[in-house]
Design a protein around this motif. Structure first.
Motif, short mmCIF file in Angstrom:
data_model
loop_
_atom_site.label_atom_id
_atom_site.label_comp_id
_atom_site.label_asym_id
_atom_site.label_seq_id
_atom_site.Cartn_x
_atom_site.Cartn_y
_atom_site.Cartn_z
N ARG A 61 0.81 -1.21 0.00
CA ARG A 61 0.00 0.00 0.00
C ARG A 61 0.85 1.27 0.00
O ARG A 61 0.34 2.36 -0.20
N THR A 63 3.37 3.89 -1.74
CA THR A 63 3.33 4.32 -3.14
C THR A 63 4.42 3.61 -3.95
O THR A 63 5.43 3.18 -3.41
N HIS A 64 4.19 3.54 -5.25
CA HIS A 64 5.17 2.92 -6.15
C HIS A 64 6.51 3.62 -6.05
O HIS A 64 7.57 2.97 -6.02
N LEU A 108 -4.58 -4.76 -3.97
CA LEU A 108 -4.49 -4.24 -5.35
C LEU A 108 -5.73 -4.56 -6.18
O LEU A 108 -5.70 -4.42 -7.40
N GLY A 110 -8.45 -3.07 -6.85
CA GLY A 110 -8.95 -2.01 -7.72
C GLY A 110 -8.10 -1.76 -8.94
O GLY A 110 -8.55 -1.11 -9.90
N ARG A 111 -6.86 -2.30 -8.93
CA ARG A 111 -5.93 -2.05 -10.04
C ARG A 111 -5.82 -3.24 -10.98
O ARG A 111 -5.23 -3.12 -12.06
N CYS A 112 -6.32 -4.40 -10.57
CA CYS A 112 -6.14 -5.62 -11.37
C CYS A 112 -7.48 -6.27 -11.65
O CYS A 112 -8.47 -6.04 -10.94
N THR A 113 -7.53 -7.12 -12.65
CA THR A 113 -8.79 -7.74 -13.06
C THR A 113 -9.04 -9.09 -12.40
O THR A 113 -10.14 -9.60 -12.46
N CYS A 118 -3.36 -9.70 -9.29
CA CYS A 118 -2.96 -8.91 -8.12
C CYS A 118 -1.70 -9.48 -7.48
O CYS A 118 -0.78 -8.75 -7.10
N GLU A 121 1.34 -8.78 -9.69
CA GLU A 121 1.68 -7.35 -9.66
C GLU A 121 2.35 -6.98 -8.33
O GLU A 121 3.30 -6.20 -8.30
N GLU A 122 1.85 -7.57 -7.26
CA GLU A 122 2.43 -7.29 -5.94
C GLU A 122 3.87 -7.77 -5.86
O GLU A 122 4.73 -7.09 -5.31
#
Length: 283
Positions: A61, A63-64, A108, A110-113, A118, A121-122
């Motif tokens: 959580r 930021t990138h 994640l 809300g950012r992945c399908t 998720c 990506e994490e």
């Protein structure tokens, strides 16, 4: 401040449980703060409190940009004490099972399908943190009790090397936190003897069965000689622990036998911790 632990890893791998264990061990724990704020907070705590042990929970959580700049944060924290990064990881399928059982969304979502997307990506986002990890723990098959035992072993700060001998079953997956893995599936399997099937490698009849086999004795000698030669070298390299995992098909007979035999041979010289990962699956 003498010791700072950064506790992180994949969502669902047990970060909260690890922090609870560390709190029980006397660590002052702070969770879920933005990475960029950690140096300032630690500096303030160092000035105003006489803390010996601090544990900081970090997750995706942040930021990138903060995650990408983890090296800078790490170096700033080193001004206040010894810094170790504990990275918790779990096999993808087990994470999917845990999230499905808890019905909690992945951070994640809300950012992945998909949940699998998720998870992947994490892993990518946490890579800069993982590369700094000094303690890696695979929680796939670990209970909270197992996690506490592992943390106690891997956080030992004495000069001695702790050797963790772990038996496992390949059908349940290879341990992700192993330093060395030895495969003993080629040895005769007591599972096919109905008189031995419900026993384990800790029982005398199974030990007698395997000790009578030339391949089992040669395999034991090869592993023992490897450890006898290299453990002193690893110890001189200021390592605090070494995880040696030995696997057979189910993790009940051959691997357990080998771990037990190695423990008896090594315990006079080394501090040995034993983990039979699949004990809960034994007949």
């Amino acid at each position: 401040m003498k010791r700072i632990l950064i506790v992180t890893g994949q969502s669902g791998s047990g970060k909260s449980s690890a922090l609870q264990v560390l709190e029980d061990l006397g660590y002052y724990c702070i969770d879920n703060l933005p990475l960029a704020l950690l140096p300032e907070i630690v500096s303030k705590l160092d000035r105003e409190n006489n803390l010996e042990q601090l544990a900081l929970g970090v997750d995706v959580r942040s930021t990138h940009a903060d995650l990408q700049d983890f090296d800078g944060v790490f170096e700033q924290l080193q001004k206040h004490g010894t810094v170790d990064v504990i990275y918790l990881t779990t096999k993808d399928q087990e994470l999917i099972t845990r999230f499905s059982a808890s019905r909690r969304p992945h951070p994640l979502t809300g950012r992945c399908t998909s949940l699998n997307e998720c998870i992947q990506e994490e892993k990518s986002l946490l890579l800069p943190v993982q590369l700094r990890a000094t303690v890696n723990i695979d929680t796939t098959n670990k209970s909270v009790h197992d996690l506490k035992h592992t943390l106690l072993s891997k956080l030992d700060q004495s000069d001695r090397l702790i050797v963790i001998l772990q038996s496992f079953g390949y059908k349940h997956g290879i341990p992700l936190d192993a330093d060395y893995v030895f495969d003993v599936r080629h040895l005769p399997n007591p599972h096919w003897d109905l008189n031995l099937r419900k026993l384990s490698g800790l029982d005398e009849p199974v030990q007698a069965f395997l000790s009578a086999n030339d391949d089992a004795n040669e395999m034991y000698q090869d592993i023992f000689k490897f450890l006898e030669k290299w453990l002193p070298v690893f110890s001189k390299g200021h390592r605090h622990y070494m995880t040696i995992s030995i696997g057979c098909t189910g993790g009940q007979h051959r691997s357990v036998y080998m771990v037990d035999r190695l423990q008896k041979a090594l315990q006079a010289k080394w501090s040995i911790q034993i983990l039979h990962r699949e004990m809960k699956h034994w007949s």
